[in-house]
Design a protein around this motif. Structure first.
Motif, PDB file in Angstrom:
ATOM      1  N   CYS A 142      -1.223  -0.439 -10.015  1.00 48.52           N
ATOM      2  CA  CYS A 142      -2.468  -0.859  -9.363  1.00 48.52           C
ATOM      3  C   CYS A 142      -2.987  -2.150 -10.001  1.00 48.52           C
ATOM      4  O   CYS A 142      -2.537  -2.550 -11.073  1.00 48.52           O
ATOM      5  N   GLU A 152       2.187   1.751  -3.530  1.00 47.76           N
ATOM      6  CA  GLU A 152       1.151   2.220  -4.456  1.00 47.76           C
ATOM      7  C   GLU A 152       1.075   3.745  -4.458  1.00 47.76           C
ATOM      8  O   GLU A 152       0.827   4.359  -5.488  1.00 47.76           O
ATOM      9  N   LYS A 153       1.305   4.360  -3.302  1.00 47.65           N
ATOM     10  CA  LYS A 153       1.290   5.824  -3.223  1.00 47.65           C
ATOM     11  C   LYS A 153       2.457   6.436  -3.985  1.00 47.65           C
ATOM     12  O   LYS A 153       2.420   7.601  -4.350  1.00 47.65           O
ATOM     13  N   PRO A 163       0.809  -1.220   0.000  1.00 48.49           N
ATOM     14  CA  PRO A 163       0.000   0.000   0.000  1.00 48.49           C
ATOM     15  C   PRO A 163       0.851   1.284   0.000  1.00 48.49           C
ATOM     16  O   PRO A 163       0.504   2.272  -0.642  1.00 48.49           O
TER      17      PRO A 163
END
Length: 101
Positions: free
Chosen positions: A53, A47-48, A44
């Motif tokens: 994705c 992903e930032k 997670p």
């Protein structure tokens, strides 16, 4: 000759299908023992930072983009700036300053 940008090579990533699940990717990147932790805690955060994705059609992540992400993450795709030689070296000679007028 300018070297071509490299991609991240990892035999485990190379063996994955075109689209892989988070667990498959995590296992390929950090190994089976740390895969669950990496998948839950690290993915997670990545992903930032642009980690690919999940593709809604395939319900998995594109492995080629995962490889590109890591190539950029490690700076591999930044390339190497090659300098052109600026001339003959004359180590024993000093340059004389031009007088200012």
């Amino acid at each position: 000759m300018i070297p071509e940008p490299r991609t991240v090579t990892n035999a485990a990533l190379d063996r994955l299908p075109l689209f892989a699940t988070d667990l498959e990717i995590a296992t390929a990147i950090v190994g089976r023992a740390r895969a669950d932790f990496w998948r839950e805690a690290i993915m997670p955060t990545l992903e930032k930072s642009g980690f690919p994705c999940i593709d809604p059609l395939h319900k998995a992540r594109p492995v080629a983009l995962v490889k590109q992400f890591y190539a950029a993450y490690f700076g591999i795709t930044a390339g190497i700036a090659l300098a052109k030689p600026d001339g003959e070296e004359r180590l024993g000679q000093w340059r004389k300053r031009k007088s200012r007028t």
